[in-house]
Scaffold this motif. Structure first.
Motif, PDB file in Angstrom:
ATOM      1  N   ALA A   1     -75.788 -30.645  76.138  1.00 21.05           N
ATOM      2  CA  ALA A   1     -76.877 -29.684  76.350  1.00 21.05           C
ATOM      3  C   ALA A   1     -77.413 -29.120  75.039  1.00 21.05           C
ATOM      4  O   ALA A   1     -78.484 -28.508  75.024  1.00 21.05           O
ATOM      5  N   LEU A   2     -76.677 -29.317  73.918  1.00 16.88           N
ATOM      6  CA  LEU A   2     -77.103 -28.740  72.641  1.00 16.88           C
ATOM      7  C   LEU A   2     -78.184 -29.598  72.004  1.00 16.88           C
ATOM      8  O   LEU A   2     -77.990 -30.808  71.812  1.00 16.88           O
ATOM      9  N   PRO A   3     -79.323 -28.999  71.625  1.00 16.89           N
ATOM     10  CA  PRO A   3     -80.386 -29.790  71.003  1.00 16.89           C
ATOM     11  C   PRO A   3     -80.111 -30.148  69.550  1.00 16.89           C
ATOM     12  O   PRO A   3     -80.668 -31.093  69.013  1.00 16.89           O
ATOM     13  N   ASP A   4     -79.247 -29.375  68.872  1.00 12.98           N
ATOM     14  CA  ASP A   4     -78.905 -29.666  67.472  1.00 12.98           C
ATOM     15  C   ASP A   4     -77.544 -29.058  67.169  1.00 12.98           C
ATOM     16  O   ASP A   4     -77.004 -28.249  67.937  1.00 12.98           O
TER      17      ASP A   4
ATOM     18  N   GLY B   1     -77.194 -24.129  74.752  1.00 13.26           N
ATOM     19  CA  GLY B   1     -78.041 -25.298  74.945  1.00 13.26           C
ATOM     20  C   GLY B   1     -79.360 -24.991  75.608  1.00 13.26           C
ATOM     21  O   GLY B   1     -79.834 -23.852  75.638  1.00 13.26           O
ATOM     22  N   VAL B   2     -79.957 -26.043  76.212  1.00 11.76           N
ATOM     23  CA  VAL B   2     -81.313 -25.950  76.762  1.00 11.76           C
ATOM     24  C   VAL B   2     -81.344 -25.263  78.124  1.00 11.76           C
ATOM     25  O   VAL B   2     -82.412 -24.920  78.626  1.00 11.76           O
ATOM     26  N   GLY B   3     -80.177 -25.069  78.749  1.00  8.63           N
ATOM     27  CA  GLY B   3     -80.147 -24.411  80.045  1.00  8.63           C
ATOM     28  C   GLY B   3     -80.482 -25.361  81.185  1.00  8.63           C
ATOM     29  O   GLY B   3     -80.764 -26.552  80.989  1.00  8.63           O
TER      30      GLY B   3
ATOM     31  N   LEU C   1     -80.163 -20.182  82.592  1.00  5.98           N
ATOM     32  CA  LEU C   1     -81.615 -20.077  82.595  1.00  5.98           C
ATOM     33  C   LEU C   1     -82.161 -21.054  81.573  1.00  5.98           C
ATOM     34  O   LEU C   1     -81.543 -21.262  80.511  1.00  5.98           O
ATOM     35  N   PRO C   2     -83.327 -21.658  81.843  1.00  4.32           N
ATOM     36  CA  PRO C   2     -83.899 -22.603  80.877  1.00  4.32           C
ATOM     37  C   PRO C   2     -84.080 -21.952  79.518  1.00  4.32           C
ATOM     38  O   PRO C   2     -84.611 -20.846  79.392  1.00  4.32           O
ATOM     39  N   GLY C   3     -83.596 -22.651  78.476  1.00  2.14           N
ATOM     40  CA  GLY C   3     -83.748 -22.188  77.103  1.00  2.14           C
ATOM     41  C   GLY C   3     -82.754 -21.146  76.679  1.00  2.14           C
ATOM     42  O   GLY C   3     -82.757 -20.732  75.508  1.00  2.14           O
TER      43      GLY C   3
END
Length: 590
Positions: free
Chosen positions: A493-496, A522-524, A570-572
């Motif tokens: 889920a982690l973008p970086d 992460g991105v949620g 939650l998203p984001g």
């Protein structure tokens, strides 16, 4: 006058044969010039054809040289010798017998040529060798079930059978590591003696040994050290016979240029060597593994859709029922769906596992085969330049083949893991295998197993383990599986790598449960997906290889342990997962 006349006629009659002979020689010379054949070439051919070259060989050294069922010389050496003789205009006669005796007869001049002899510096002092026409690996054979050998040091104190006067006889005698050498007349006798249960090991040529075990049906004999020593295999002539040696080298060069040498090599020795993997075979195994899996998944999807339609029809017919009844009805339908799906998945997983097991069993053999032949291919590449393998240049394929085999191994292992998850999803759980476990120890084990993925996903990972946690009744390995799945999902889920993951454990006295909390940055998760996270085959990562089985299998394991698994996201804004298990009753009373 009469006497003078008679003397004149007598002298003329004596001169007549001489004139006739001179006339005949001029006529022959004119004919040779007329057809354009150089006289010297004809003389050379006549010289070669006038004498017969006596060729010596062993009578029982297959597949190199032996007496066939019709009593005639046969094998790789014999056919190669005949081919060299044909292109060089030589007449040859074969004398087959005990190889050490043939070696002695070369020295005494009873034979002119040995068609197969291994080059060593010691042997080169007494005979002259041609350019090598093959490289031969020698191996140690043993009966099945004997301890494996890591090196030749394992032969210390052992009884090793070798053919008298053979290269292995000379080599092992020089090494001085064998307890006792048992001598036989031929390699075949050595392997028969070993197969009968006598002595410990046998030392013979690798390909020859494999050939003999097949031909003689010695099914209890296998090579345990496949490359003890490798020597060049050559023609051998008596010291100083440079003319015959030059003919042999020239004939070998011609055969290699015309391709006839390669044909002879493949006929006699190619079938003994490990087979090369081809693109066609790769495609066959891929088809066997992938197509049935896709068909199964398609069938499951169609079955799922059919069940959903059935649920919708039943729900519509119960619109007037109480809300509680509607909820119960949905639960019953879902239970029915899972039971049917579990039965189907269990059977399908078994059918997939069989061919995939064959692939997993065969790939290591292919890897070993490639390793065993790599040095031969590399030497051939150095000596002869680039050549094609499966339609591509060897210079490219020597790096591609290991990568392809590794990808096949990884793919088959992935299929195995998916099948395991399918079977795990369908399996009924019971108390077998459960015990009192330390929850912190189990979590720490899972973290260690997932450490490579954690390091790759983030530079910020923390773990806080609560002190004095009571023990839990359960299966440690299955709980580890749940925690690993949750950690891997957090990593994905982690973008970086700048985002972090925090893990903690604690004991909640109010609920008498131990709790794991896992928070990722992460991105949620979108709200519309929250209710479906643990549904079988539901995934938002299909394009990156997700199967939708990880969380569904984890949820089932948690239920089997009377635990709970909840998600808050939650998203984001990341996701928080809470995993709890009830404390064992024995721990509650202490």
């Amino acid at each position: 006058m009469m006497r003078h006349s008679e003397g004149h006629h007598e002298r003329r009659n004596r001169r007549m044969p001489t004139l006739i002979r001179l006339w005949a020689l001029f006529a022959i010379a004119g004919a040779i010039l007329a057809i354009g054949v150089p006289f010297s070439a004809g003389a050379d051919t006549g010289k070669r054809m006038a004498s017969v070259i006596i060729v010596g060989g062993g009578w029982d050294l297959p597949p190199y040289e032996f007496i066939d069922k019709d009593g005639k010389p046969a094998g790789y050496n014999v056919e190669l010798t005949k081919a060299v003789a044909e292109v060089m205009g030589l007449k040859v006669e074969f004398r087959m017998g005990n190889w050490p005796e043939m070696r002695d007869k070369l020295q005494t001049g009873e034979i002119d040529l040995l068609q197969g002899m291994f080059y060593t510096d010691d042997r080169a002092k007494s005979v002259d060798f041609s350019n090598p026409h093959n490289n031969v690996n020698h191996a140690i054979f043993a009966r099945r079930g004997m301890p494996s050998l890591q090196s030749l040091d394992g032969l210390r104190g052992k009884e090793v059978i070798v053919a008298r006067g053979s290269l292995m006889h000379d080599f092992l005698a020089r090494q001085g590591i064998v307890g006792k050498l048992i001598l036989t007349d031929t390699p075949a006798d050595a392997l028969r003696l070993l197969a009968s249960g006598e002595h410990d090991y046998a030392g013979v040529g690798l390909l020859g040994g494999i050939y003999l075990t097949r031909e003689l049906k010695l099914t209890n004999i296998v090579p345990v050290v496949r490359s003890v020593v490798s020597y060049k295999y050559c023609f051998a002539v008596k010291k100083g016979n440079t003319e015959l040696l030059a003919d042999l080298n020239e004939g070998l060069a011609i055969l290699k240029k015309t391709g006839q040498y390669q044909a002879i090599h493949e006929k006699w020795l190619g079938i003994q060597e490990s087979p090369r993997i081809t693109w066609k075979e790769i495609a066959k195994y891929v088809v066997i593994a992938v197509i049935p899996l896709h068909l199964v998944l398609l069938g499951i999807m169609l079955w799922s859709r059919s069940l959903k339609r059935l649920v919708a029809q039943r729900t519509e017919s119960l619109t007037t029922a109480l809300h509680e009844l509607q909820i119960n009805q949905k639960q019953l339908v879902q239970a029915d769906k899972m039971a049917a799906l579990g039965t189907l998945v269990s059977g399908v997983a078994h059918e997939i596992n069989n061919p995939n097991g064959l692939i997993l069993l065969s790939i290591p053999t292919l890897v070993k085969a490639h390793k065993d032949t790599a040095s031969i291919l590399e030497e051939y590449y150095r000596d002869h330049g680039d050549f094609t393998v499966a339609g591509l240049p060897y210079s490219r394929m020597k790096a591609e083949i290991p990568r392809i085999l590794a990808e096949m191994q990884d793919g088959a292992q992935r299929i195995k893991r998916i099948v395991y998850d399918l079977k795990d999803f369908a399996r009924r759980d019971d108390a077998a295998g459960k015990e009192l476990i330390d929850f912190n120890t189990t979590v720490q084990t899972a973290v260690r197993l997932a450490d490579p993925s954690i390091r790759k996903a983030t530079n910020s990972f923390s773990a806080d383990y609560g002190e004095g946690l009571p023990k839990v009744w359960g299966n440690a390995q299955r709980i580890e599986q749940v925690i690993i799945n949750l950690i891997l999902n957090a990593c994905q889920a982690l973008p970086d790598t700048g985002r972090g993951i925090r893990l903690s454990t604690a004991y909640r006295r109010a609920t008498t449960a131990v709790v794991l909390t896992l928070r990722d940055e992460g991105v949620g998760i979108s709200p519309e997906y929250m209710s479906r996270l643990t549904d079988p085959f539901f995934t938002t990562k299909r394009e990156s290889g997700g199967t939708g089985l990880g969380l569904s299998v984890s949820a089932k394991i948690v239920r089997d342990h009377d635990g709970t698994l909840t998600f808050d996201s939650l998203p984001g804004e990341g996701t928080t997962v809470t995993l709890s298990f009830p404390v064992a009753q024995e721990e509650q009373t202490t």
